[in-house]
Design a protein around this motif. Structure first.
Motif: not given
Length: 311
Positions: A110-114
């Motif tokens: 959720l954080l690294r990709r989005f």
């Protein structure tokens, strides 16, 4: 909108408002989450992202408990595409993903990709390994990593119970299509490709559109005759559908056959959707084809009347 697990090309450099869930059925509770997701993303000037899974997580975590599906993969994507969200990301649900702790899923997906700035969830969300992480843990993660967490209250049916995929499955399995439609916010449906049948229906004046048998994971109502709306490339038409065997001709194979009212054509190879409106009767054997034809005439009268009353 994308259905890929490769997210590198998504234009979300400034972050996104994200929701995560299985979304089987995309029912009224899900629709409330999606509407709020789009609204919150618009307020922040960010894209909205739905992160969902294929297959259903329980098929990996506990196959014996995995429920039949209200919406197959393509059906779910069709419903999500109508919601106005910016992107749909489909994660292949594997045993490795099932083992992710909530913190690892938040950080790596959720954080690294989005670059998630806000996480929006339904009231009955499951999160992290074992789907047991509660809202306060997620809010603590958000406070530490700089994202907001919003959990929405349930949407209730007329009987006061929270709308859920489980309750809708129960209604469909029991043939209560009105209750299922009230929870879904639309008629229950099946989609598929038109295939060749044995052309017996046309010999008694009731040619049928035959649907390829859906995967076993798709939930079907009980066998019988139903009034339906048929979504064809040329538009929507009324019809009557039979699910089940054909005892009059000694065929025990479960088939899906639909006689379309006021329309004719060559639809072989066409993808269509059948919307269930009401059950007309159960499966019955008849002494001969003439008796079957007479019953089909009565079924047509009843199906047309139901469709006219619910148009």
């Amino acid at each position: 909108m994308t259905g890929s697990a490769d997210f590198c090309g998504l234009p979300i450099a400034d972050g996104a408002v994200v929701t995560v869930g299985t979304f089987d059925g995309v029912h009224r509770g899900h629709q409330d989450v999606l509407r709020t997701l789009v609204r919150r993303a618009d307020i922040r000037g960010l894209p909205s992202v739905v992160v969902t899974f294929d297959p259903h997580p329980l098929e990996i975590v506990n196959p014996l408990a995995a429920p039949p599906l209200l919406t197959l993969h393509d059906e779910k994507l069709e419903m999500l595409a109508q919601s106005g969200v910016s992107y749909v990301a489909v994660l292949p649900f594997t045993s490795m993903l099932a083992a992710y702790e909530a913190e690892h899923f938040v950080d790596e997906v959720l954080l690294r990709r989005f670059r998630m700035r806000e996480l929006l969830l339904g009231h009955d969300h499951g999160f992290g390994r074992g789907l047991m992480v509660d809202t306060e843990v997620l809010r603590a993660l958000g406070g530490d990593r700089g994202f907001d967490v919003t959990v929405l209250p349930p949407v209730h049916a007329a009987d006061g119970h929270a709308i859920s995929s489980t309750a809708i499955r129960r209604a469909i399995a029991g043939g209560d299509l009105a209750r299922a439609a009230a929870g879904l916010g639309r008629p229950y449906s099946i989609s598929g490709t038109v295939v060749h049948g044995d052309r017996r229906g046309r010999t008694i004046g009731y040619p049928t559109l035959n649907l390829a048998t859906p995967p076993q994971r798709k939930l079907l109502p009980p066998d019988g005759v139903y009034a339906v709306r048929v979504q064809l490339p040329a538009g929507a038409f009324g019809g009557m559908l039979n699910i089940g065997p054909r005892p009059t001709v000694g065929d025990a194979t479960r088939r899906i056959e639909t006689h379309v009212f006021d329309a004719s054509g060559d639809w072989y190879g066409t993808r269509v959707r059948l919307d269930f409106v009401a059950r007309v009767r159960g499966t019955t054997g008849f002494p001969d084809l003439e008796a079957l034809r007479a019953q089909l005439a009565r079924d047509e009268v009843q199906a047309r009347a139901v469709l006219a009353a619910t148009s």
